[in-house]
Write an enzyme that holds these catalytic residues in place. Structure first.
Site, mmCIF file in Angstrom:
data_model
loop_
_atom_site.group_PDB
_atom_site.id
_atom_site.type_symbol
_atom_site.label_atom_id
_atom_site.label_comp_id
_atom_site.label_asym_id
_atom_site.label_seq_id
_atom_site.Cartn_x
_atom_site.Cartn_y
_atom_site.Cartn_z
ATOM 1 N N HIS A 56 -5.485 5.251 -3.687
ATOM 2 C CA HIS A 56 -5.716 4.649 -2.248
ATOM 3 C C HIS A 56 -7.057 3.809 -2.389
ATOM 4 C CE1 HIS A 56 -2.023 6.425 -0.635
ATOM 5 N NE2 HIS A 56 -2.512 7.591 -1.325
ATOM 6 N N HIS B 122 -1.721 6.846 -8.480
ATOM 7 C CA HIS B 122 -2.200 5.853 -7.737
ATOM 8 C C HIS B 122 -3.519 6.294 -7.007
ATOM 9 C CE1 HIS B 122 0.313 7.914 -4.790
ATOM 10 N NE2 HIS B 122 -0.613 7.447 -4.005
ATOM 11 N N ARG C 164 5.804 10.147 -6.702
ATOM 12 C CA ARG C 164 5.025 8.721 -6.772
ATOM 13 C C ARG C 164 4.414 8.539 -8.081
ATOM 14 N NH1 ARG C 164 2.640 6.345 -2.976
ATOM 15 N NH2 ARG C 164 3.020 4.859 -4.299
ATOM 16 N N TYR D 108 2.896 13.044 -8.202
ATOM 17 C CA TYR D 108 3.174 14.115 -7.605
ATOM 18 C C TYR D 108 4.386 13.803 -6.799
ATOM 19 C CZ TYR D 108 1.209 11.628 -3.649
ATOM 20 O OH TYR D 108 0.609 10.355 -2.782
ATOM 21 N N TYR E 246 -3.437 16.836 -3.589
ATOM 22 C CA TYR E 246 -4.677 16.330 -2.881
ATOM 23 C C TYR E 246 -5.125 17.500 -2.158
ATOM 24 C CZ TYR E 246 -2.760 11.492 -2.634
ATOM 25 O OH TYR E 246 -2.446 10.188 -3.115
#
Lengths: 182, 258
Positions: free
Chosen positions: B179, B177, B174, B164, B125
């Protein structure tokens, strides 16, 4: 009418929303210093009483004439009062909105509608921040300890403080609306 | 690892223990819950952040019955394409992502704001707190917005995010995905969720995904690959419809037919 559709589950907002959801001016529903401007502020706490630095608060409110704004421009207000705001908590767990006090003209009690998101919180929570002295049948039906968690407190400067406790002795009362999963 | 000071972090919990806790929680939930359990201990961050009391039932009124209004003054059309926000092409699998936003009665949620954020193809991110040593893509920020159209459709062009690691437990990863943040026609329909990709091997291991204890409800968080959306030599395509909880206005009508 056909069978209701099954809702999509919620999920936590996670730790990395800061570069996506908060935006410039999101917490200033009216310009600071403008007529009637107040701060609605508070701290979000976890079950240990530790401030939550990665929470996000949204509010929805009427204007001082009791009107419910239905105007676009909540991301780019350009002077419009849209009655909606978004604020992330700071490293101390604090959030703050610059806004005006709502009123209502339909006889109901005056409150800010509040939504709470946070890392570690698996789905959003709804609550209400009632203005001091306001009451209605819902509020009156709660035990005093619970009722006090839904009341904003007037500080010495005339601003409104509304702390949110996700858990613990002062756990905020959260709300469940009809047809809405907890 | 040897603990040398009293302030050292505790030994991370192994995946086996988290997996066992997930299984125990699912078994205890019976038929399962269509919404995430807020007190889902395998997701360690939920321990001190879940309310312990049931929410109070209240009829929405006044401002709770009206969602905020967004429009073209709020969102630039180019914000729906996450691949053109910088000087060059982002690395990764370019994909078209589309679907409909509906309320519980199947009515389209029209002209409402949809916001997304995600990691890049390497699972990183653009966030100062993401210190996972995967490369930052200078051509990908991972933030997009659009408005639904008159039929409730949203549409983004983006890059498929990578999985990640996170620090919930030892070797926690995780599933990939995206959000999603959504509004309905009422303030009470507000939804933030995560969209997953079909067939992800990390599903069974992930306490956030597994916090929804009803398997059918978990499936509703998974997009479908749609070859009709896929474009020749350009992008793959995924379709994901989102159902917000129903509108209060139709409650009585619904009851009449039950």
């Amino acid at each position: 009418m056909s069978e209701a559709l099954a809702p999509t589950p919620g999920q936590t907002v996670g730790p990395f929303f800061h570069y996506a959801l908060p935006y410039e001016g999101g917490s200033t529903l009216v310009p600071p210093g403008s007529a009637g401007a107040i701060r609605l502020y508070g701290t979000v706490y976890d079950g240990d009483g530790t401030p939550v630095p990665d929470a996000l608060i949204e509010i929805r409110q009427a204007d001082p004439q009791g009107r419910t704004p239905r105007v676009e421009g909540s991301l780019h207000r350009d002077g419009r009062f849209t009655g909606w705001g978004r604020a992330a908590t700071d490293p101390g767990g604090r959030y703050a909105f610059t806004t005006v006090e709502p009123t209502r003209t339909d006889g109901g009690a005056v409150f800010f509608a509040v939504t709470v998101f946070a890392r570690g919180l698996l789905d959003r929570l709804f609550t209400r921040a009632y203005l001091p002295g306001e009451s209605d049948t819902f509020l009156a039906g709660l035990p005093e300890a619970d009722r006090s968690t839904l009341r904003a407190v007037r500080d010495e400067d005339g601003h409104l403080r509304f702390d949110i406790h996700l858990q613990g002795a002062h756990e905020t009362v959260f709300l469940h609306y009809p047809r809405h999963a907890a | 690892m040897t603990t040398t000071t009293s302030t050292a972090a505790p030994e991370p919990v192994p995946q086996e223990r988290i997996t066992a806790e997930i299984a125990a929680s699912h078994a205890a939930t019976g038929p399962g819950s269509a919404q995430p359990r807020l007190d889902f201990a395998p997701y360690r961050s939920s321990l001190l952040r879940h309310p312990t009391k049931d929410p109070r039932h209240v009829d929405p009124e006044g401002i709770e019955l009206v969602a905020p209004v967004f429009g073209h003054s709020d969102v630039n059309a180019v914000e729906a394409d996450l691949t053109i926000q910088h000087g060059g092409e982002p690395i990764g699998e370019r994909m078209l992502l589309t679907g409909r936003v509906l309320d519980g009665d199947g009515r389209p949620v029209r002209r409402q704001l949809v916001e997304i954020w995600q990691a890049n193809a390497a699972g990183r991110y653009i966030h100062k707190r993401d210190q996972h040593p995967a490369p930052i893509d200078p051509n990908f920020t991972g933030v997009g917005r659009c408005l639904t159209d008159d039929d409730g459709n949203y549409r983004f062009t983006t890059i498929k995010p990578g999985p990640y690691p996170w620090r919930n437990h030892h070797n926690a990863w995780r599933p990939a995905h995206i959000h999603f943040s959504l509004f309905g026609t009422e303030f009470t329909q507000r939804l933030v969720t995560q969209m997953y990709f079909p067939g992800d091997p990390l599903f069974a291991l992930d306490p956030i995904y597994q916090s929804v204890t009803d398997p059918a409800a978990r499936d509703r968080m998974v997009a479908a690959y749609d070859h009709d959306l896929t474009t020749h030599e350009w992008a793959t395509g995924y379709r994901w419809d989102i159902v917000l909880t129903g509108t209060h206005a139709t409650l009585l009508e619904r009851d009449d037919h039950e």
